[in-house]
Design a protein around this motif. Structure first.
Motif, mmCIF file in Angstrom:
data_model
loop_
_atom_site.group_PDB
_atom_site.id
_atom_site.type_symbol
_atom_site.label_atom_id
_atom_site.label_comp_id
_atom_site.label_asym_id
_atom_site.label_seq_id
_atom_site.Cartn_x
_atom_site.Cartn_y
_atom_site.Cartn_z
ATOM 1 N N ILE A 1 9.267 -6.228 -1.328
ATOM 2 C CA ILE A 1 7.922 -5.722 -1.052
ATOM 3 C C ILE A 1 7.099 -5.767 -2.343
ATOM 4 O O ILE A 1 7.573 -5.337 -3.396
ATOM 5 C CB ILE A 1 7.979 -4.272 -0.527
ATOM 6 N N PRO A 2 5.868 -6.269 -2.300
ATOM 7 C CA PRO A 2 5.031 -6.254 -3.505
ATOM 8 C C PRO A 2 4.883 -4.836 -4.061
ATOM 9 O O PRO A 2 4.724 -3.879 -3.303
ATOM 10 C CB PRO A 2 3.687 -6.787 -2.991
ATOM 11 N N ASP A 3 4.990 -4.695 -5.380
ATOM 12 C CA ASP A 3 4.875 -3.409 -6.079
ATOM 13 C C ASP A 3 5.986 -2.431 -5.686
ATOM 14 O O ASP A 3 5.793 -1.207 -5.693
ATOM 15 C CB ASP A 3 3.503 -2.768 -5.840
ATOM 16 N N PHE A 4 7.150 -2.962 -5.382
ATOM 17 C CA PHE A 4 8.339 -2.183 -5.007
ATOM 18 C C PHE A 4 8.628 -1.096 -6.043
ATOM 19 O O PHE A 4 8.631 -1.358 -7.250
ATOM 20 C CB PHE A 4 9.517 -3.153 -4.915
ATOM 21 N N ILE A 5 8.854 0.139 -5.587
ATOM 22 C CA ILE A 5 9.066 1.254 -6.527
ATOM 23 C C ILE A 5 10.541 1.657 -6.635
ATOM 24 O O ILE A 5 10.853 2.711 -7.182
ATOM 25 C CB ILE A 5 8.213 2.478 -6.150
ATOM 26 N N HIS B 1 0.826 -1.207 0.000
ATOM 27 C CA HIS B 1 0.000 0.000 0.000
ATOM 28 C C HIS B 1 0.863 1.262 0.000
ATOM 29 O O HIS B 1 0.600 2.208 -0.757
ATOM 30 C CB HIS B 1 -0.918 -0.016 1.219
ATOM 31 N N VAL B 2 1.894 1.291 0.826
ATOM 32 C CA VAL B 2 2.761 2.467 0.917
ATOM 33 C C VAL B 2 3.521 2.671 -0.390
ATOM 34 O O VAL B 2 3.654 3.809 -0.879
ATOM 35 C CB VAL B 2 3.741 2.326 2.095
ATOM 36 N N GLU B 3 4.030 1.588 -0.966
ATOM 37 C CA GLU B 3 4.756 1.700 -2.236
ATOM 38 C C GLU B 3 3.875 2.360 -3.305
ATOM 39 O O GLU B 3 4.312 3.252 -4.033
ATOM 40 C CB GLU B 3 5.215 0.321 -2.708
ATOM 41 N N ASN B 4 2.643 1.931 -3.373
ATOM 42 C CA ASN B 4 1.742 2.484 -4.391
ATOM 43 C C ASN B 4 1.316 3.910 -4.086
ATOM 44 O O ASN B 4 1.056 4.688 -5.014
ATOM 45 C CB ASN B 4 0.525 1.571 -4.559
ATOM 46 N N MET B 5 1.273 4.278 -2.802
ATOM 47 C CA MET B 5 0.980 5.659 -2.441
ATOM 48 C C MET B 5 2.008 6.615 -3.055
ATOM 49 O O MET B 5 1.680 7.723 -3.477
ATOM 50 C CB MET B 5 0.995 5.828 -0.919
ATOM 51 N N LEU B 6 3.267 6.175 -3.095
ATOM 52 C CA LEU B 6 4.357 7.063 -3.508
ATOM 53 C C LEU B 6 4.797 6.860 -4.956
ATOM 54 O O LEU B 6 5.760 7.491 -5.405
ATOM 55 C CB LEU B 6 5.557 6.851 -2.581
ATOM 56 N N ARG B 7 4.091 6.031 -5.696
ATOM 57 C CA ARG B 7 4.513 5.699 -7.053
ATOM 58 C C ARG B 7 4.582 6.949 -7.948
ATOM 59 O O ARG B 7 5.550 7.156 -8.683
ATOM 60 C CB ARG B 7 3.567 4.659 -7.653
ATOM 61 N N ARG B 8 3.560 7.792 -7.912
ATOM 62 C CA ARG B 8 3.564 8.980 -8.759
ATOM 63 C C ARG B 8 4.721 9.907 -8.400
ATOM 64 O O ARG B 8 5.394 10.462 -9.282
ATOM 65 C CB ARG B 8 2.236 9.729 -8.629
ATOM 66 N N CYS B 9 4.971 10.089 -7.107
ATOM 67 C CA CYS B 9 6.093 10.932 -6.675
ATOM 68 C C CYS B 9 7.414 10.362 -7.165
ATOM 69 O O CYS B 9 8.321 11.118 -7.559
ATOM 70 C CB CYS B 9 6.093 11.063 -5.151
ATOM 71 N N ARG B 10 7.521 9.050 -7.153
ATOM 72 C CA ARG B 10 8.746 8.410 -7.644
ATOM 73 C C ARG B 10 8.952 8.740 -9.118
ATOM 74 O O ARG B 10 10.059 9.095 -9.532
ATOM 75 C CB ARG B 10 8.642 6.900 -7.429
#
Length: 267
Positions: free
Chosen positions: A64-68, A39-48
């Motif tokens: 971590i699943p969906d690691f950015i 969940h946290v990884e996906n929260m920050l995906r756009r910022c990444r």
């Protein structure tokens, strides 16, 4: 934030999202602390995608699943001149966890109770009034360091989803012999959906069983290790010494300082 060229955020993804529009023209580092999930990884995906730099505290976070991603892996640190001088004069096993019973599965309450049963033991930290005589209460900082110096064994079970925590580093660096649960016990958390689970526990990669500490997924074996250490000071001293050497190598202040200098100079 206007006067500053660099912003480092210790976890708190909500703070990044709320302020990203003001910050994204600057160098922004998200510093992980072992609390990230899918969940946290996906929260920050756009910022990444828009330039967020990421410094991870463990390579295990790459699972971590969906690691950015990550721009660097830099561990937490402690000062070897501060955490030292273990003596083990108290034949007692200890653990540091706040609200252990209240957080139960996430802090492995049942495993810890099973391992400690019948041994002289204390659990330090806030929110442990429900542990009865095992409650060591919250200690002032100096007394906390003293507890790690004076007690014979440190039982480590971690917290979900941290790869390792500060108490592990502090104990290992002090030289108190560490007995830790293994990955199977650490990663099987009631209440965590299957799609949020991942391999995260780094302790079995740090502890070489029987050399610089002990690690096992078998409660009986863990109890056996604690019994040996409580009854054999020489064994405890040897294990603790090797553990301290490992801690200084991986988490020593000077080592981590140089890693940060190298990374920041390249931004």
């Amino acid at each position: 934030i206007d006067p500053f060229d660099l912003i480092i955020v210790m976890h708190t993804p909500e703070w990044i999202l709320e302020n990203w529009g003001k910050m994204k023209g600057k160098k922004v580092i998200w510093r992980s602390i072992g609390q990230s999930t899918k969940h946290v990884e996906n929260m920050l995906r756009r910022c990444r995608y828009e330039g967020l730099n990421i410094v991870r505290y463990s390579t295990m976070e790459s699972l971590i699943p969906d690691f950015i991603g990550a721009d660097a892996y830099i561990r937490f640190y402690k000062d070897p001149d501060e955490f030292k001088d273990w003596n083990g004069k108290e034949k007692r096993a200890i653990n540091f966890t706040q609200s252990l019973k209240g957080r139960r599965s996430f802090c492995h309450y049942d495993h810890i109770m099973s391992v400690f049963e019948g041994f002289p033991s204390l659990i330090y930290g806030t929110g442990n009034d429900d542990l009865g005589p095992m409650n060591g209460e919250e200690l002032p900082y100096d007394l906390m360091k003293g507890a790690m110096r004076d007690n014979r064994v440190f039982l480590y079970a971690g917290t979900w989803p941290a790869c390792y925590t500060l108490s592990f580093i502090e104990a290992l660096m002090t030289g108190i012999p560490v007995v830790a649960i293994g990955s199977t016990l650490a990663e099987n958390i009631d209440g965590v959906p299957q799609h949020e689970r991942f391999t995260f526990f780094e302790i079995p990669k740090i502890i070489d069983n029987g050399v610089n500490g002990f690690v096992s997924d078998d409660i009986g074996q863990l109890r056996g290790y604690i019994h040996e250490l409580l009854t054999n000071h020489d064994l405890a001293e040897g294990i603790g010494k090797k553990g301290r050497e490992t801690a200084i190598k991986l988490f020593g202040k000077d080592t981590i300082k140089e890693e940060w200098k190298k990374y920041l100079s390249g931004l």
